[in-house]
Design an enzyme around this catalytic site. Structure first.
Site, short mmCIF file in Angstrom:
data_model
loop_
_atom_site.label_atom_id
_atom_site.label_comp_id
_atom_site.label_asym_id
_atom_site.label_seq_id
_atom_site.Cartn_x
_atom_site.Cartn_y
_atom_site.Cartn_z
N GLU A 107 1.31 15.21 -5.40
CA GLU A 107 2.12 16.40 -5.10
C GLU A 107 3.42 16.39 -5.92
O GLU A 107 3.88 17.43 -6.39
CB GLU A 107 2.40 16.47 -3.59
N GLU A 127 -5.56 12.65 2.00
CA GLU A 127 -5.01 12.74 3.36
C GLU A 127 -6.08 12.93 4.42
O GLU A 127 -5.93 12.49 5.56
CB GLU A 127 -3.99 13.89 3.43
N1 COA Z 1 1.80 4.04 3.05
C1 COA Z 1 2.16 2.82 3.49
N2 COA Z 1 1.61 1.68 3.07
C2 COA Z 1 0.63 1.79 2.16
C3 COA Z 1 0.21 3.02 1.65
C4 COA Z 1 0.83 4.18 2.13
N3 COA Z 1 0.49 5.40 1.68
N4 COA Z 1 -0.79 2.80 0.76
C5 COA Z 1 -0.96 1.47 0.70
N5 COA Z 1 -0.11 0.86 1.55
C6 COA Z 1 0.06 -0.59 1.74
C7 COA Z 1 -1.13 -1.20 2.48
O1 COA Z 1 -0.95 -1.10 3.88
C8 COA Z 1 -1.10 -2.61 1.98
O2 COA Z 1 -0.08 -3.29 2.67
P1 COA Z 1 -0.24 -4.83 3.04
O3 COA Z 1 -0.39 -5.55 1.74
O4 COA Z 1 0.99 -5.14 3.81
O5 COA Z 1 -1.49 -4.90 3.88
C9 COA Z 1 -0.62 -2.46 0.54
O6 COA Z 1 0.03 -1.19 0.47
C10 COA Z 1 -1.73 -2.49 -0.49
O7 COA Z 1 -2.73 -1.55 -0.11
P2 COA Z 1 -4.29 -1.89 -0.22
O8 COA Z 1 -5.02 -0.71 0.30
O9 COA Z 1 -4.55 -3.21 0.40
O10 COA Z 1 -4.43 -2.05 -1.80
P3 COA Z 1 -5.54 -1.50 -2.78
O11 COA Z 1 -5.11 -1.90 -4.12
O12 COA Z 1 -6.88 -1.90 -2.28
O13 COA Z 1 -5.48 0.10 -2.68
C11 COA Z 1 -4.49 2.30 -2.65
C12 COA Z 1 -4.35 0.83 -3.10
C13 COA Z 1 -3.19 3.00 -2.94
C14 COA Z 1 -5.63 2.97 -3.40
C15 COA Z 1 -4.80 2.33 -1.13
O14 COA Z 1 -3.85 1.57 -0.45
C16 COA Z 1 -4.79 3.69 -0.52
O15 COA Z 1 -5.75 4.42 -0.60
N6 COA Z 1 -3.67 4.05 0.14
C17 COA Z 1 -3.56 5.26 0.89
C18 COA Z 1 -3.26 6.40 -0.01
C19 COA Z 1 -3.07 7.63 0.81
O16 COA Z 1 -3.80 7.92 1.72
N7 COA Z 1 -2.06 8.38 0.45
C20 COA Z 1 -1.77 9.57 1.13
C21 COA Z 1 -0.91 9.24 2.29
S1 COA Z 1 -0.44 10.70 3.11
#
Ligand code: COA
Length: 701
Positions: A107, A127
């Site tokens: 965004e 989301e």
């Molecule tokens: N908010 C808060 N914390 C987040 C986050 C978010 N949007 N996205 C990732 N994290 C944190 C995880 O909880 C994890 O924390 P930890 O190490 O304390 O457990 C850390 O970041 C790493 O995330 P992880 O998912 O384990 O790593 P990854 O490399 O496998 O994947 C992403 C990275 C970004 C692809 C994945 O975390 C993801 O899909 N995140 C959500 C994205 C999302 O939904 N964004 C929209 C939110 S409205």
């Protein structure tokens, strides 16, 4: 490391807003505040010709900070106003993308005037996977850039798209092999030089050609058929607004829907599961950086349905895998099934034939277990029999190289007894895969009393590599999942004896959102499988001295009614359609009479749910109390990823918390009073009673 998550730097005449909020540059409240202040600082410096947005670390902003949504005072308004101001800038603003630009990150990029990306960048609005919609104008800007149809698809699926696809769709403008910051600086300079009005996404209109007749109405009908996931309807309606209303009004529509879904129980449950799955990976007391055992080559013993599925998990993930069977017929049969599975995926167009061949080439079939000698982990998947598993453990203990991990795919047996037989218990643990192993997400990892911490940590990481969600269980009958499922099945069978029908029981449970109630589930898994487990458990001395304990399943087994595969079990089957089975009814009536159980006609859906689910939650509390599970949220992961518990309920522990633990305790006490409690079925776990009294939560324990 900088103490503030956002800093305004300068590169010549270009301002650079640098975001640094590890690990994934999520938009915490401090980051949003930093962006607001950083933009104000840029605005106060008219000598700067353009602005670049750049993130330190492994990724561009990967989304809003999911934890911040729990704050009742959370509002997207400050960030949305910032995006409006950023887009309104008269000087060019360029986003430098790398890693995963997701949610609030995409965004942000879409509010910039130009998006340049590293070739490996992926973008998406995921989301919906949290029961939410993009709440920072993503529903309005993405359809303007990529068209309504693609935007709908991306937002309803939550899928990420690669840089090339994103560029072809108009979401990003440029892919550069240069470091993203450098490429963005060059572009910003060029745009500043060219002059003119910056391209603002909000000024575009949605291409009518991207909105075929009926698209939105069809999407809406589909969304409404799943009312437990309101974000789907919210996305469709927001895209409709993007296509039909001016930007500010579309913004209003999105804001209203966002507020609604943010507060929904579904989103709360899905957010809980997001963090639960990540917490489950962590082993308490073990540092994150513990040295792991290297895993390059994998061995699987047993080419049956389970062993074959497990081998597929590893070859899919790129591991060389040796698959050993005792006889060439069994090995050939197993290989044929694996090939058939891949062929089916290829013919559905979901896998390229070359990729199938690459995967199969990683598989070495063998009749000789000494081929396990150079494997880093060997998983045995032979049938569930303690003597056999111990014999195999002993053999593997002798064959496997020092440091190799020996894993047993038992679903109920005592891993410590198996480990003891190996002569090297520190290398042994349980890996409980779910069938079909190549499809089901859950891996229950069973730590034995002697399992070495680094072996456990290695398997947890390996689980992630093969795309599984893993949770650790201690050793007990059935581990986390099957131990709780046993309680659930016990109550289902008691209700059958008391007069409920399989249809009624399954209907009540399916009304919670489970795909299949207990009777349909066991008919599919096999009454023989279910009955044998109960019989084995009895032999091991695990059953209460209750002559009525799961007598129905044992009787059906005796009668040869093995479920779907024999055309009759709890139900009778025409094809795959379950129909009421008068024979089961007669069996239940006869058993009730034999055991002096009164048949009733007043069993309600509420009683069914309370007896099956609340007693299972009570067992979950005992599992926690005994330290079998590290955390209540791990139990939720097990049930949602392995047993079809609906994610919109967040798992049994979360459901119990939302229902109210005092109510649960009261109902368990009620059943103890009305049904009697000679075998302790209704004894409330002290942990549950304490949490109920203190206002605590099981899913956070
Ligand atoms: N908010 C808060 N914390 C987040 C986050 C978010 N949007 N996205 C990732 N994290 C944190 C995880 O909880 C994890 O924390 P930890 O190490 O304390 O457990 C850390 O970041 C790493 O995330 P992880 O998912 O384990 O790593 P990854 O490399 O496998 O994947 C992403 C990275 C970004 C692809 C994945 O975390 C993801 O899909 N995140 C959500 C994205 C999302 O939904 N964004 C929209 C939110 S409205």
């Amino acid at each position: 490391m900088s103490t503030t998550p956002v800093t305004l730097k300068t590169e010549g005449a270009i301002g650079v807003l640098v975001i640094q909020n590890p690990p994934v540059n999520a938009l915490s409240p401090a980051t949003v505040q930093g962006l607001i202040e950083g933009l104000a600082a840029f605005e106060a410096r008219p000598e700067l010709q353009a602005l670049v947005l750049h993130c330190e670390g492994r990724t561009f902003v990967a989304g809003g900070d999911i934890a911040a949504f729990e704050d009742p005072a959370f509002s997207a308004a400050p960030y949305n106003q910032f995006l409006g101001r950023l887009e309104a800038s008269h000087r060019p603003v360029v986003a430098a993308l790398h890693g995963t630009a997701l949610g609030g990150g995409l965004e942000l990029a879409m509010a910039c005037h130009w998006r340049v990306a590293a070739p490996t960048t992926r973008v998406g609005l995921p989301e919906v996977k949290l029961g939410l919609i993009p709440g920072s104008l993503g529903t309005q800007r993405l359809p303007r850039l990529a068209g309504a149809q693609r935007a709908l698809d991306m937002m309803l699926s939550g899928r990420m798209v690669g840089a090339a696809e994103a560029q072809a769709a108009g979401i990003i403008d440029e892919i550069s092999d240069a470091p993203p910051l450098q490429a963005a600086l060059a572009r910003a300079q060029a745009l500043a030089l060219a002059g003119g009005t910056p391209r603002r996404t909000s000024a575009l209109t949605v291409d009518p050609a991207s909105l075929p007749d009926g698209l939105l109405d069809q999407a809406l009908a589909k969304a409404r058929s799943q009312p437990q996931y309101p974000a789907h309807e919210a996305i469709v309606e927001s895209v409709r607004a993007a296509a039909t209303l001016p930007f500010p009004q579309g913004e209003q529509v999105e804001a209203e829907w966002f507020a609604r879904v943010l507060r929904s129980g579904t989103s709360q449950a899905m957010r809980h599961l997001f963090f639960a799955e990540r917490a489950a990976e962590k082993i308490p007391g073990l540092p994150k950086d513990v040295a792991l055992r290297p895993i390059r080559k994998v061995g699987v013993l047993g080419a049956g349905t389970m062993g074959g599925g497990i081998a597929m998990c590893f070859i899919n993930a790129g591991y060389d895998t040796v698959l050993v069977e005792a006889s060439s017929e069994a090995l050939e049969r197993g290989l044929a099934t694996i090939r058939k599975n891949y062929d089916a995926t290829v013919s559905k167009g979901r896998l390229a034939a070359e990729e199938r061949d690459r995967r199969l080439a990683r598989l070495t079939p063998s009749l000789n277990d000494t081929d396990f000698a150079d494997c880093d982990i060997v998983i045995e998947a032979v049938f569930e029999n303690m003597a056999l598993k111990q014999q195999i453990a002993q053999r593997l203990g002798a064959i496997c190289k020092p440091g190799a991990i020996i894993a047993t795919n038992t679903s109920t047996l005592d891993v410590d007894q198996i480990a003891a037989a190996s002569g090297r218990a520190a290398d042994v643990l349980g890996t409980h895969f779910f069938s079909p192993a190549n499809v089901m997400r859950l891996l229950e990892v069973v730590r034995g009393a002697q399992t070495a911490p680094d072996a456990l940590a290695t398997v947890m990481q390996l689980a992630k590599r093969i795309g599984k969600v893993a949770a650790v269980s201690g050793v007990c009958y059935g581990f986390i999942g099957n131990r709780m499922a046993e309680v659930y099945m016990r109550e289902a069978e008691f209700l059958l004896l008391e007069g409920a029908t399989p249809t009624q029981i399954d209907g009540a449970i399916e009304s919670l959102g489970l795909a299949m109630g207990p009777c349909r589930m066991l008919d599919m898994a096999g009454i023989d499988v279910g009955a044998k487990t109960v019989i084995e458990y009895e032999k091991a001395g695990g059953l209460p001295p209750d002559p009525t304990y799961r007598v129905v399943v044992r009787k059906l087994f005796e009668l040869g009614h093995f479920g779907q595969k024999t055309g009759a079990g709890y139900y009778r089957y025409e094809g795959r359609t379950p129909l009421a089975n008068p024979e089961t009814q007669a069996v239940c009536e006869a058993l009730a009479q034999q055991h002096g159980i009164a048949r009733r006609s007043d069993i309600t859906d509420t009683e069914i749910i309370e007896r099956l689910i609340y007693s299972m939650v009570n067992e979950g509390a005992r599992i926690l109390e005994e330290g079998i599970a590290y955390r209540g949220s791990d139990i939720d992961v097990v049930w949602t990823a392995g047993y079809g518990f609906p994610v919109h309920q967040g798992g049994p522990m979360f459901l119990a918390d939302q229902t109210g633990l005092p109510l649960l305790v009261q109902r368990l006490d009620h059943y103890a009073a009305v049904r009697g409690n000679p075998f302790g079925y209704w004894s409330v776990s002290p942990l549950l009673r304490r949490l109920a009294a203190e206002g605590g939560r099981l899913s956070r324990s």
